[in-house]
Design a protein around this motif. Structure first.
Motif: not given
Length: 157
Positions: A104-113, A115-120, A122-132
């Motif tokens: 329920l927290t950003a620290a424990g989230a496994k997907k972005c808003v 529904g894409h998987e989060l990836s590492s 630059h040392g942070q968890r980001r959604c690479l699909v949304c970033k692209r």
């Protein structure tokens, strides 16, 4: 004054160290959970009183049956059911670990808003699909806000 409600056989089988008024307010739930049936906070945790002092129900029952929680630790519900007061479903952890375990927290989230998987990244968890998508929209001069699922511009289109 009305008589207290009788205990079920299951409630009577709970540890005798628990006061009667506590055992009467716990019912059996799925997966071995002991569900608190009395007062709950807006976020779903139970509240119980003992000796005219109000406590979080899961913390009170854990303390009575298992012992005090070490200072600086919180109880993590391994079953993820906030009303559960079964000491076997509770584990003392640091607040940081509790946040990491929570979905329920950003620290424990496994997907972005979206529904894409989060990836590492630059040392942070980001959604690479949304970033692209964001980078593509910036190159095209599109407004990022208009592309969001909650955007008014998208609803009006």
């Amino acid at each position: 004054m009305t008589a207290p409600k009788p205990m079920t056989k299951w409630q009577a089988s709970l540890p005798e160290i628990l006061p009667l008024h506590i055992r009467r307010n716990v019912t059996r739930g799925p997966g071995g959970c002991w569900l608190w049936n009395r007062s709950t906070s807006p976020d779903g945790y139970g509240w119980a009183s003992l000796n005219n002092v109000t406590h979080q129900a899961h913390r009170l029952i854990y303390t009575i049956t298992t012992g005090a929680v070490a200072p600086g630790l919180v109880l993590d519900h391994l079953c993820r059911v906030r009303r559960c007061v079964n000491p076997a479903h509770l584990e003392p952890v640091t607040p940081a670990e509790n946040l990491r375990r929570s979905e329920l927290t950003a620290a424990g989230a496994k997907k972005c808003v979206k529904g894409h998987e989060l990836s590492s990244y630059h040392g942070q968890r980001r959604c690479l699909v949304c970033k692209r998508e964001y980078e593509r929209s910036r190159r095209r001069g599109l407004d990022w806000e208009s592309r969001q699922p909650w955007s008014k511009a998208k609803a009006e289109a």
